[in-house]
Write a protein that holds these residues in place. Structure first.
Motif, PDB file in Angstrom:
ATOM      1  N   ILE A   1       0.865  -1.184   0.000  1.00 18.79           N
ATOM      2  CA  ILE A   1       0.000   0.000   0.000  1.00 18.79           C
ATOM      3  C   ILE A   1       0.899   1.230   0.000  1.00 18.79           C
ATOM      4  O   ILE A   1       1.874   1.286   0.730  1.00 18.79           O
ATOM      5  CB  ILE A   1      -0.907   0.032   1.236  1.00 18.79           C
ATOM      6  CG1 ILE A   1      -1.965  -1.060   1.106  1.00 18.79           C
ATOM      7  CG2 ILE A   1      -1.575   1.379   1.390  1.00 18.79           C
ATOM      8  CD1 ILE A   1      -2.933  -1.092   2.229  1.00 18.79           C
TER       9      ILE A   1
ATOM     10  N   ASN B   1      -6.090   4.909   0.271  1.00 20.10           N
ATOM     11  CA  ASN B   1      -4.959   4.009   0.079  1.00 20.10           C
ATOM     12  C   ASN B   1      -4.793   3.693  -1.406  1.00 20.10           C
ATOM     13  O   ASN B   1      -5.779   3.563  -2.129  1.00 20.10           O
ATOM     14  CB  ASN B   1      -5.170   2.717   0.864  1.00 20.10           C
ATOM     15  CG  ASN B   1      -5.010   2.957   2.351  1.00 20.10           C
ATOM     16  OD1 ASN B   1      -4.076   3.635   2.776  1.00 20.10           O
ATOM     17  ND2 ASN B   1      -5.918   2.422   3.143  1.00 20.10           N
TER      18      ASN B   1
ATOM     19  N   SER C   1      -9.985   2.426  -1.069  1.00 19.15           N
ATOM     20  CA  SER C   1      -8.709   2.274  -1.753  1.00 19.15           C
ATOM     21  C   SER C   1      -8.880   2.316  -3.269  1.00 19.15           C
ATOM     22  O   SER C   1      -9.967   2.088  -3.803  1.00 19.15           O
ATOM     23  CB  SER C   1      -8.059   0.947  -1.341  1.00 19.15           C
ATOM     24  OG  SER C   1      -8.906  -0.124  -1.700  1.00 19.15           O
TER      25      SER C   1
END
Length: 238
Positions: free
Chosen positions: A8, A77, A111
């Protein structure tokens, strides 16, 4: 247990670091940032956000920077994945690699999963030369995308220099169905890119960015960046 293999990243690219591409930035915000920031509004109005975007255009026009900037500006993310890398990193179990990536994206939501060089991962299938691996990877990818629950805070951005080589199944409605062309920069955009690239440089009086702009038709952002670096090195050499 092997989630750590899927990285990440929190990019620090901002919109201001990207010269031009105003319309593309605006459209990306609507498609990526709005659903992540205002899911209730989408629900209330009764519209389903897009699951994925395909950025396409020649190499060096800023597709990766755009993906990084939208993650950075939306404060979500960012999971970058290089198409060719998955195939080599998880040899023999590439589809397991895909499952890991999406599992990671769900646990780290909201994300953005960014697949660079998607044509390496999801190539157009032609009856004769489709290998078992390609088929399994494509099936797994489609299963994962179809399984992203609506408004589940995971958005996919894919990029390619060759959209003609990407399997059509990936680009069907409800999957990565929004295609955004990232063009060569025009004159104004080239000036903006050069200004960003040279902001820490001092010039002699005979340097004119406008003149450089007029000599750099068809240069991409990456070409201009290389030009500025080379100019800096030249002055060091002197």
């Amino acid at each position: 247990t092997h989630m750590r293999e899927v990285q990440i990243v929190i990019p620090n690219v901002k919109w201001n670091d990207i010269g031009g591409l105003t319309e593309t930035k605006e459209e990306l915000r609507e498609v990526v940032e709005w659903p992540l920031k205002y899911p209730d509004k989408f629900k209330k109005i009764g519209i389903t956000p897009k699951k994925g975007v395909l950025l396409y255009g020649v190499a060096g026009t800023g597709k990766t920077m755009l993906a990084e900037a939208i993650a950075s500006e939306s404060q979500v993310n960012f999971i970058p994945v290089k198409g060719p890398e998955i195939l080599s990193k998880w040899v023999g179990e590439s589809e397991k690699g895909i499952r890991k990536i999406f599992a990671r994206a769900r646990t780290a939501s909201p994300s953005i999963v960014y697949f660079d060089e998607i044509e390496a991962l999801i190539p157009k299938r032609t009856g004769s030369d489709a290998t078992g691996v390609t088929d399994r990877v494509i099936s797994q990818m489609l299963t994962e995308i179809d399984g992203i629950n609506r408004l589940h805070d995971v958005i996919i951005i894919a990029s390619t220099n060759r959209p003609d080589l990407v399997d059509e199944a990936l680009l069907r409605p409800g999957r990565i169905d929004l295609k955004m062309y990232v063009p060569h920069p025009n004159e104004l955009e080239r000036l903006a890119i050069l200004e960003i690239q040279t902001k820490f440089m001092t010039f002699t009086d005979d340097v004119s960015l406008n003149e450089i702009v007029s000599l750099t038709d068809y240069y991409t952002g990456a070409d201009l960046s290389a030009l500025v670096r080379e100019a800096g090195l030249n002055s060091l050499r002197r």
